[in-house]
Design an enzyme around this catalytic site. Structure first.
Site, PDB file in Angstrom:
ATOM      1  N   HIS A  25       5.004   3.511   7.753  1.00 39.26           N
ATOM      2  CA  HIS A  25       3.750   3.663   7.202  1.00 39.26           C
ATOM      3  C   HIS A  25       2.635   3.018   8.012  1.00 39.26           C
ATOM      4  O   HIS A  25       2.477   2.061   7.585  1.00 39.26           O
ATOM      5  CB  HIS A  25       4.037   3.118   5.521  1.00 39.26           C
ATOM      6  CG  HIS A  25       2.766   3.734   4.857  1.00 39.26           C
ATOM      7  ND1 HIS A  25       2.725   3.506   3.390  1.00 39.26           N
ATOM      8  CD2 HIS A  25       1.497   4.051   5.124  1.00 39.26           C
ATOM      9  CE1 HIS A  25       1.565   3.937   2.790  1.00 39.26           C
ATOM     10  NE2 HIS A  25       0.717   4.144   3.944  1.00 39.26           N
ATOM     11  N   HIS A  27      -1.195   4.754   9.552  1.00 39.97           N
ATOM     12  CA  HIS A  27      -2.170   5.849  10.008  1.00 39.97           C
ATOM     13  C   HIS A  27      -2.563   5.451  11.255  1.00 39.97           C
ATOM     14  O   HIS A  27      -3.254   4.615  11.291  1.00 39.97           O
ATOM     15  CB  HIS A  27      -2.910   5.833   8.650  1.00 39.97           C
ATOM     16  CG  HIS A  27      -2.633   6.189   7.358  1.00 39.97           C
ATOM     17  ND1 HIS A  27      -2.582   7.206   6.649  1.00 39.97           N
ATOM     18  CD2 HIS A  27      -2.305   4.891   6.486  1.00 39.97           C
ATOM     19  CE1 HIS A  27      -1.966   7.052   5.527  1.00 39.97           C
ATOM     20  NE2 HIS A  27      -1.722   5.873   5.568  1.00 39.97           N
ATOM     21  N   HIS A 205       1.965   9.723  -0.489  1.00 40.14           N
ATOM     22  CA  HIS A 205       1.435   8.290  -1.109  1.00 40.14           C
ATOM     23  C   HIS A 205       1.612   8.719  -2.623  1.00 40.14           C
ATOM     24  O   HIS A 205       1.110   9.648  -2.929  1.00 40.14           O
ATOM     25  CB  HIS A 205      -0.013   8.337  -0.555  1.00 40.14           C
ATOM     26  CG  HIS A 205      -0.042   7.728   0.646  1.00 40.14           C
ATOM     27  ND1 HIS A 205       0.425   8.217   1.773  1.00 40.14           N
ATOM     28  CD2 HIS A 205      -0.812   6.457   1.106  1.00 40.14           C
ATOM     29  CE1 HIS A 205       0.009   7.390   2.948  1.00 40.14           C
ATOM     30  NE2 HIS A 205      -0.642   6.400   2.556  1.00 40.14           N
ATOM     31  N   GLU A 208      -0.047   4.095  -5.538  1.00 43.68           N
ATOM     32  CA  GLU A 208      -0.545   2.990  -4.840  1.00 43.68           C
ATOM     33  C   GLU A 208      -1.701   2.487  -5.897  1.00 43.68           C
ATOM     34  O   GLU A 208      -1.789   1.226  -6.262  1.00 43.68           O
ATOM     35  CB  GLU A 208      -1.329   3.770  -3.505  1.00 43.68           C
ATOM     36  CG  GLU A 208      -2.171   2.574  -2.711  1.00 43.68           C
ATOM     37  CD  GLU A 208      -3.180   3.203  -1.584  1.00 43.68           C
ATOM     38  OE1 GLU A 208      -3.005   4.515  -1.419  1.00 43.68           O
ATOM     39  OE2 GLU A 208      -3.517   2.268  -0.676  1.00 43.68           O
ATOM     40  N   ASP A 286       0.186  -0.097   7.408  1.00 45.77           N
ATOM     41  CA  ASP A 286      -0.745   1.123   6.548  1.00 45.77           C
ATOM     42  C   ASP A 286      -2.157   1.446   7.569  1.00 45.77           C
ATOM     43  O   ASP A 286      -1.995   2.343   8.449  1.00 45.77           O
ATOM     44  CB  ASP A 286      -1.336   0.634   5.431  1.00 45.77           C
ATOM     45  CG  ASP A 286      -1.781   1.763   4.344  1.00 45.77           C
ATOM     46  OD1 ASP A 286      -1.647   2.765   4.719  1.00 45.77           O
ATOM     47  OD2 ASP A 286      -2.389   1.415   3.338  1.00 45.77           O
ATOM     48  N   ASP A 287      -3.001   0.265   7.593  1.00 42.20           N
ATOM     49  CA  ASP A 287      -4.147   0.640   8.474  1.00 42.20           C
ATOM     50  C   ASP A 287      -4.527  -0.721   9.200  1.00 42.20           C
ATOM     51  O   ASP A 287      -5.443  -1.417   8.626  1.00 42.20           O
ATOM     52  CB  ASP A 287      -5.417   1.122   7.772  1.00 42.20           C
ATOM     53  CG  ASP A 287      -5.116   2.404   6.931  1.00 42.20           C
ATOM     54  OD1 ASP A 287      -5.115   3.538   7.614  1.00 42.20           O
ATOM     55  OD2 ASP A 287      -4.675   2.395   5.655  1.00 42.20           O
TER      56      ASP A 287
HETATM   57  N1  ADE Z   1      -5.461   6.993   4.292  1.00 39.34           N
HETATM   58  C1  ADE Z   1      -5.352   5.700   5.288  1.00 39.34           C
HETATM   59  N2  ADE Z   1      -4.952   4.694   4.562  1.00 39.34           N
HETATM   60  C2  ADE Z   1      -4.521   5.137   3.247  1.00 39.34           C
HETATM   61  C3  ADE Z   1      -4.097   4.429   2.022  1.00 39.34           C
HETATM   62  N3  ADE Z   1      -3.697   3.232   2.100  1.00 39.34           N
HETATM   63  N4  ADE Z   1      -4.063   5.503   0.932  1.00 39.34           N
HETATM   64  C4  ADE Z   1      -4.254   6.734   1.069  1.00 39.34           C
HETATM   65  N5  ADE Z   1      -4.706   7.286   2.062  1.00 39.34           N
HETATM   66  C5  ADE Z   1      -4.994   6.518   3.294  1.00 39.34           C
HETATM   67 ZN    ZN Z   2      -1.160   4.699   3.798  1.00 37.42          ZN
END
Ligand code: ADE
Ligand code: ZN
Length: 350
Positions: A25, A27, A205, A208, A286-287
């Site tokens: 996971h 992005h 997703h 969340e 994630d990011d």
């Molecule tokens: N795009 C990038 N990060 C995300 C996240 N945590 N939830 C949904 N979309 C995303």
């Molecule tokens: Zn994500």
């Protein structure tokens, strides 16, 4: 099942960093560090609404998912050429290799780029070339998952799938991301059904910020194989039982959940509860450029904050290989390397 040897808590952070793992996971647009955003803006002759790298980084204070997405889509606007996508993915893969990631399944958001006039082949070819080079240069296996933006229409998702059709040999699956609440999985039932017919793997997703009902419909309507995040499942005992029984992996992202205020403090994170209930949870970043750390930071910080043990560490890394879309042969090799890392750690324990 491998019997996890006793490992002192003092050695645990080192083990968490050294153990082989898969990242499921991430992005890729969320790995764009401010320094690279500025370098790409300069290379492409674009001006940014921030005076400096520091000014941009100091804007990274989020209150929820949407407050992050607004700044994340703005950051991605510096990506124009195939080389830009290559450079972004190469930087992530080099960083992942340092964290002992053996395999990464990388999300990308084509609609963020095609909406700005960037052809989808520019995006996919740049990312795919970086994945191919990572295998030879870093020994890291990397594949791509195309994500549909759920705040956009079903029609836009179908259009994106059509654009991607000639390039489907360069992706392993599709996912669903962006603003969750108000955009339930059902909105994308038909496009996911089509992707399934095309033989693509499916993830989404769900849970969340959204309710457990979105996890149920991701499973029953979209027929996904993994749930991204899924931390809201703890509010629904029947769902917990289903996820455990069917070994449906959750790709959990602790630092993301903390930074987007899903949990008030990292110490409140429910990762241990998910694992102890028998769910196939994994740890992911994630990011990472926005949330304060790559995968090893996610491991070390959530373990320190919640008191998880070496047994949890082994289970998380094992789950990451098991839940991947790699071949069984690759999984066995990686799982063997995981056991070796634990055994080595014990030999050096005093
Ligand atoms: N795009 C990038 N990060 C995300 C996240 N945590 N939830 C949904 N979309 C995303
Ligand atoms: Zn994500």
């Amino acid at each position: 099942m491998f019997k996890v040897p006793p490992i002192s808590s003092a050695r645990l952070p080192q083990l968490l960093r050294a153990m082989p793992k898969a990242e499921l996971h991430i992005h890729i647009e969320g790995s764009l560090e401010p320094e690279l955003i500025f370098a790409l803006a300069q290379r492409n002759g674009l001006s940014l609404p921030y005076a400096s790298v520091e000014a941009l980084r100091s804007a990274y204070a989020f209150t929820n998912l949407q407050s992050f997405l607004d700044i994340y889509y703005a950051g991605a606007s510096v990506l124009l050429h195939e080389q830009d996508f290559y450079d972004m993915a190469q930087a992530y893969l080099r960083r992942a290799a340092q964290d002992n990631v053996l395999h990464a399944e990388i999300f990308f958001d084509p609609q963020t780029h095609t909406a700005r006039g960037v052809p989808i082949e520019t995006v996919i070819n740049g990312l795919h070339r970086a994945c191919a080079d990572a295998r030879t240069e870093l020994g890291v296996s990397a594949t791509l998952i195309l994500c549909f933006l759920r705040h956009l229409s079903e029609e836009s998702a179908f259009e994106t799938l059509e654009q991607a059709q000639p390039l489907l040999d360069k992706i392993v699956g599709v996912g669903l991301d962006s603003s969750e609440v108000g955009h339930p999985p059902e909105k994308f039932a038909r496009v996911f059904a089509r992707c399934r017919e095309l033989g693509l793997h499916l993830v989404a997703h769900a849970g969340e910020e959204g309710p457990p009902a979105y996890i149920w419909s991701a499973l029953d309507v979209l027929k996904v194989e993994r749930i991204d995040h899924g931390v809201q499942a703890v509010h629904d005992p029947a769902l917990m039982q289903r996820l455990a029984q069917e070994r449906i992996a959750l790709t959990v992202c602790p630092l993301s959940n903390q930074k987007l205020c899903v949990f008030p403090r990292l110490g409140d994170h429910n990762l241990g509860q998910l694992l102890d209930a028998g769910l196939a949870a994994t740890v992911n970043s994630d990011d990472p450029a926005y949330f304060g750390g790559y995968i090893n930071e996610n491991f070390t910080q959530v373990f320190a904050a919640t008191g998880l043990t070496a047994r949890h560490a082994y289970q998380l890394a094992f789950n990451s290989f098991e839940a991947s879309f790699a071949s069984n042969a690759d999984k066995r090799v990686w799982e063997h390397r995981l056991k070796e890392a634990f055994e080595r750690c014990v030999e050096h324990d005093d």
